[in-house]
Motif scaffolding. Structure first.
Motif, short mmCIF file in Angstrom:
data_model
loop_
_atom_site.label_atom_id
_atom_site.label_comp_id
_atom_site.label_asym_id
_atom_site.label_seq_id
_atom_site.Cartn_x
_atom_site.Cartn_y
_atom_site.Cartn_z
N GLY A 3 1.92 -0.10 -76.02
CA GLY A 3 1.75 -0.76 -77.31
C GLY A 3 1.32 0.25 -78.35
O GLY A 3 0.93 1.37 -78.03
N HIS A 4 1.42 -0.16 -79.59
CA HIS A 4 0.90 0.71 -80.65
C HIS A 4 0.28 -0.15 -81.74
O HIS A 4 0.62 -1.31 -81.92
CB HIS A 4 1.97 1.67 -81.21
CG HIS A 4 3.12 1.02 -81.88
ND1 HIS A 4 3.13 0.72 -83.22
CD2 HIS A 4 4.32 0.61 -81.40
CE1 HIS A 4 4.28 0.17 -83.54
NE2 HIS A 4 5.02 0.08 -82.45
N VAL A 5 -0.69 0.46 -82.40
CA VAL A 5 -1.43 -0.22 -83.45
C VAL A 5 -1.60 0.75 -84.62
O VAL A 5 -1.68 1.95 -84.41
CB VAL A 5 -2.79 -0.73 -82.91
CG1 VAL A 5 -3.71 0.41 -82.54
CG2 VAL A 5 -3.47 -1.67 -83.88
N ASP A 6 -1.60 0.21 -85.81
CA ASP A 6 -1.83 1.02 -87.01
C ASP A 6 -3.31 0.89 -87.36
O ASP A 6 -3.72 -0.05 -88.04
CB ASP A 6 -0.95 0.52 -88.15
CG ASP A 6 -1.11 1.30 -89.44
OD1 ASP A 6 -2.02 2.16 -89.51
OD2 ASP A 6 -0.34 1.05 -90.38
N VAL A 116 -11.72 -4.91 -80.57
CA VAL A 116 -10.67 -5.93 -80.61
C VAL A 116 -9.39 -5.38 -79.96
O VAL A 116 -8.71 -6.09 -79.19
CB VAL A 116 -10.41 -6.41 -82.06
CG1 VAL A 116 -9.16 -7.27 -82.14
CG2 VAL A 116 -11.62 -7.17 -82.57
N VAL A 117 -9.06 -4.13 -80.26
CA VAL A 117 -7.89 -3.50 -79.64
C VAL A 117 -8.04 -3.48 -78.12
O VAL A 117 -7.12 -3.84 -77.38
CB VAL A 117 -7.67 -2.07 -80.19
CG1 VAL A 117 -6.63 -1.32 -79.36
CG2 VAL A 117 -7.25 -2.11 -81.65
N MET A 118 -9.22 -3.10 -77.65
CA MET A 118 -9.44 -3.02 -76.20
C MET A 118 -9.37 -4.39 -75.53
O MET A 118 -8.89 -4.50 -74.39
CB MET A 118 -10.78 -2.33 -75.90
CG MET A 118 -10.81 -0.85 -76.33
SD MET A 118 -9.38 0.12 -75.78
CE MET A 118 -9.62 0.10 -74.02
N LYS A 119 -9.81 -5.44 -76.21
CA LYS A 119 -9.68 -6.80 -75.66
C LYS A 119 -8.21 -7.16 -75.51
O LYS A 119 -7.80 -7.73 -74.49
CB LYS A 119 -10.38 -7.82 -76.57
CG LYS A 119 -11.88 -7.78 -76.47
CD LYS A 119 -12.52 -8.79 -77.41
CE LYS A 119 -14.03 -8.64 -77.41
NZ LYS A 119 -14.67 -9.46 -78.44
N LYS A 120 -7.40 -6.81 -76.51
CA LYS A 120 -5.96 -7.08 -76.47
C LYS A 120 -5.32 -6.26 -75.35
O LYS A 120 -4.47 -6.78 -74.60
CB LYS A 120 -5.34 -6.74 -77.83
CG LYS A 120 -3.85 -6.85 -77.89
CD LYS A 120 -3.41 -8.26 -78.12
CE LYS A 120 -1.90 -8.28 -78.38
NZ LYS A 120 -1.33 -9.59 -78.10
N VAL A 129 -1.66 2.84 -75.20
CA VAL A 129 -1.65 2.38 -76.58
C VAL A 129 -1.79 3.59 -77.49
O VAL A 129 -2.64 4.45 -77.27
CB VAL A 129 -2.80 1.38 -76.85
CG1 VAL A 129 -2.85 1.02 -78.32
CG2 VAL A 129 -2.64 0.14 -76.01
N PHE A 130 -0.95 3.64 -78.50
CA PHE A 130 -0.98 4.72 -79.48
C PHE A 130 -1.43 4.19 -80.84
O PHE A 130 -1.17 3.03 -81.17
CB PHE A 130 0.42 5.33 -79.66
CG PHE A 130 0.91 6.08 -78.46
CD1 PHE A 130 0.55 7.39 -78.26
CD2 PHE A 130 1.74 5.46 -77.54
CE1 PHE A 130 1.02 8.09 -77.17
CE2 PHE A 130 2.21 6.14 -76.44
CZ PHE A 130 1.84 7.46 -76.24
N ASP A 131 -2.05 5.07 -81.60
CA ASP A 131 -2.36 4.76 -83.01
C ASP A 131 -1.22 5.34 -83.82
O ASP A 131 -1.10 6.56 -83.95
CB ASP A 131 -3.70 5.40 -83.41
CG ASP A 131 -3.99 5.28 -84.90
OD1 ASP A 131 -3.25 4.56 -85.61
OD2 ASP A 131 -4.96 5.91 -85.35
N LYS A 132 -0.37 4.48 -84.36
CA LYS A 132 0.82 4.98 -85.07
C LYS A 132 0.48 5.57 -86.43
O LYS A 132 1.32 6.19 -87.06
CB LYS A 132 1.89 3.91 -85.19
CG LYS A 132 1.62 2.81 -86.19
CD LYS A 132 2.79 1.87 -86.26
CE LYS A 132 2.60 0.84 -87.35
NZ LYS A 132 3.73 -0.06 -87.43
#
Length: 178
Positions: A3-6, A116-120, A129-132
């Motif tokens: 997954g990735h998150v901004d 919150v990211v870690m819960k997801k 998971v990457f930070d885009k």
């Protein structure tokens, strides 16, 4: 699962970030006003010294009057030097306090977002998971391409901004000393 998150986008859209920025800006404006007040007092004292210098140059003054005005001027010069030192100390101290307060707020907000990211990540059993929004030292994005289906930034923002999930910024509780 990947997954990735901004993180930058999540940070900007988080309501607590906006509230923290408002608090920091208010503190900066307050510090600027206090600095300006001190600078105005300094300018007035400097004007007083200049007026005394002009009066000292007047040929009609008696020797005693010149001595008294010179003494007054010297006292004002000593006072203005103290004001100058105090203004510089105030500016340096306040800038440092504001920077520390901003860093504490930012760290707290980043931790909340990361939680919150870690819960997801845990709930969806993600492996990576990457930070885009991140970039390498060369300024190149660390994630060159990722399918939109891997992006869960909006889920993070929604969770962060849910009613009751916006704790007050922790650093805001510590008063800024004058």
């Amino acid at each position: 699962k990947v997954g990735h998150v901004d993180m930058t986008g999540a940070f900007k859209e988080y309501n607590t970030t906006k509230a923290a920025e408002t608090k920091i800006n208010d503190a900066k404006n307050s510090a600027k006003k206090e600095y300006d007040d001190r600078a105005d007092s300094y300018k007035k004292a400097l004007d007083d010294i200049n007026k005394l210098n002009q009066q000292l140059e007047a040929p009609a003054l008696s020797a005693d009057a010149k001595t008294q005005k010179a003494k007054d001027r010297d006292e004002k010069i000593a006072s203005i030097k103290n004001m100058e030192r105090e203004i510089n100390e105030f500016r340096q101290t306040r800038e440092k306090q504001l920077q520390e307060q901003a860093v504490r707020m930012r760290d707290g907000i980043v931790k909340e977002i990361t939680d919150v990211v870690m819960k997801k990540v845990t709930a969806d059993s993600m492996d990576l998971v990457f930070d885009k929004s991140g970039v390498s030292l060369n300024g190149v994005p660390t994630v060159m391409y990722a399918k939109d289906s891997f992006d869960f930034t909006s889920d993070v923002i929604t969770q962060l901004n849910k009613a009751g999930n916006n704790p007050a910024p922790k650093a805001a509780a510590s008063p800024v000393k004058k």
